[in-house]
Enzyme design. Structure first.
Site, short mmCIF file in Angstrom:
data_model
loop_
_atom_site.label_atom_id
_atom_site.label_comp_id
_atom_site.label_asym_id
_atom_site.label_seq_id
_atom_site.Cartn_x
_atom_site.Cartn_y
_atom_site.Cartn_z
N GLY A 10 0.84 -1.20 0.00
CA GLY A 10 0.00 0.00 0.00
C GLY A 10 0.86 1.24 0.00
N PHE A 11 0.20 2.37 0.02
CA PHE A 11 0.92 3.64 -0.06
C PHE A 11 1.86 3.82 1.14
CE2 PHE A 11 0.43 8.22 1.28
CZ PHE A 11 1.47 8.68 0.50
N ASP A 31 0.01 -8.70 1.19
CA ASP A 31 -0.89 -7.68 0.66
C ASP A 31 -1.77 -8.34 -0.39
OD1 ASP A 31 -0.48 -4.23 0.38
OD2 ASP A 31 -1.95 -5.31 -0.83
N ALA A 117 -1.88 0.23 12.87
CA ALA A 117 -2.16 1.50 12.20
C ALA A 117 -3.62 1.87 12.43
CB ALA A 117 -1.88 1.37 10.71
N TYR A 149 -16.07 2.99 9.47
CA TYR A 149 -14.61 2.97 9.47
C TYR A 149 -14.07 3.40 10.84
CZ TYR A 149 -9.81 4.00 7.97
OH TYR A 149 -8.44 4.05 7.85
N LYS A 153 -12.16 0.88 13.42
CA LYS A 153 -10.80 1.14 13.87
C LYS A 153 -10.76 1.34 15.39
CE LYS A 153 -7.91 0.94 10.42
NZ LYS A 153 -6.61 0.22 10.49
#
Ligand code: UDP
Length: 330
Positions: A10-11, A31, A117, A149, A153
């Protein structure tokens, strides 16, 4: 050291992989390439310290094998991007909750330190400035998909802290604010790559809502320095940290800044939230982190300001666009 980076294609994950490879650490990435891409990790091809497994964090066998091999886990794999969360709510919730449960379960089984994260979204609509780690969370109703979301999280954080408290699992939670830089895609809604792409094509720059909402943007290499610093620091265990920068900019000003730096002729077009996302969409008006905690613990500071960030992203996207145009021409 051997580190497992979930979501390492990912980024943010790919920049994190690079930081560890630069330290001569061995990096294992899992991933599923749903939002990540092989383009992000192509630069590691041939590096004997880099190992890539295409697969999902929901694959218990794979997660067990990889966690067993590594010394530390950086759990970054998640469904991210407001647009994606709204478009694919079921898959997003499943990945973000069950995926994290699996990551924690195997970190616990093999007693490995795990960095989780998380996101500034967990603060929800609390627009206090700046937001510190123990500020309250303010969420909208469950029929507004965006809040899934934040809630997911937040549940991940609860789970991680429960593992820490009941089983002494060394967990560290990092709440990312708007992390940006070259290579981030605008496909899942992220504002800077979208504005830059629009500006470079001289298409309308799409500002959602009134455009007075503000954000704080942090360069991905700064965020990565924060993650690595926290993982290295024993006193970060069992704690939550904001990872972001100082200052804020409205989306109206951001559009103008990008337009100027890119030398673009794009008009700026305001689009109602209902049209941009879904009916009843609720945005956060402001979101600025208090980063005192991470500053005090590891001496965290950002090396890049917004001007430098935008210049780099514009440069990167310009090169990409001209390569695409050349490919079409030949
Ligand atoms: N936004 C915008 N135009 C776009 C994409 C996003 O005005 O084309 C706005 C969005 O409504 C939000 C801000 O930019 O207020 C940041 O959006 P992003 O999705 O990057 O991150 P968020 O902070 O919402 O997670």
């Amino acid at each position: 050291m051997k580190i497992l980076i979930t979501g390492g294609a990912g980024f943010i994950g790919s920049y994190l992989a690079e930081a560890y490879l630069n330290r001569n650490d061995e990096v294992y990435v899992i991933d599923d390439l749903s939002t990540g891409s092989l383009d992000n990790i192509r630069r590691f091809t041939g590096n004997p310290l880099f190992h890539f497994m295409e697969g999902t964090i929901l694959d218990r066998e794979a997660m067990m094998e990889l966690t067993g091999i590594c010394d530390v886990v950086a759990h970054l794999a998640a469904a991210v991007g407001v647009k994606l969360i709204i478009d694919e709510p079921l898959k997003s919730i499943h990945t973000n909750i069950v995926g994290t449960e699996i990551a924690l379960e195997f970190a616990d089984k093999f007693r490995k330190k795990i960095f989780l994260a998380s996101t500034s979204e967990v603060y929800g609509r609390n627009s206090r400035v700046p937001l510190s780690e123990d500020d309250i969370r303010v969420y909208g109703p469950t029929n507004i998909a965006r809040w899934s979301y934040a809630a997911g999280k937040a549940m991940d954080e609860f789970m991680a802290l429960a593992y820490y408290r009941t089983r002494q699992l060394p967990v560290i939670i990092g709440r990312f604010f708007n992390t940006v830089g070259p290579g981030q895609t605008g496909r899942y809604g992220m504002v800077i790559p979208r504005f830059v792409g629009q500006a470079l094509r001289n298409e309308p720059i799409t500002v959602y809502g009134s455009g007075t909402q503000t954000r704080n943007f942090t360069y991905v290499e700064d965020v990565v320095r924060g993650i690595v610093g926290l993982i290295d620091e024993p006193r970060s265990v069992g704690e939550i940290f904001n990872i972001g920068g100082k200052g804020e900019i409205s989306m109206n000003d951001l559009a103008l800044r990008i337009k100027t730096i890119a030398g673009s002729t794009s008009p700026i077009r305001h689009i109602p939230y209902d049209e941009a996302y879904q009916e009843g969409f609720e945005d956060m008006e402001r979101r600025v982190p208090d980063i005192t905690k991470i500053e005090n613990l590891i001496g965290y500071r950002n090396h890049y300001d917004l001007e430098q960030i935008l210049t780099r992203v514009i440069e990167f996207e310009r090169r990409k666009l001209s390569a695409e145009n050349q490919a079409v021409a030949t």
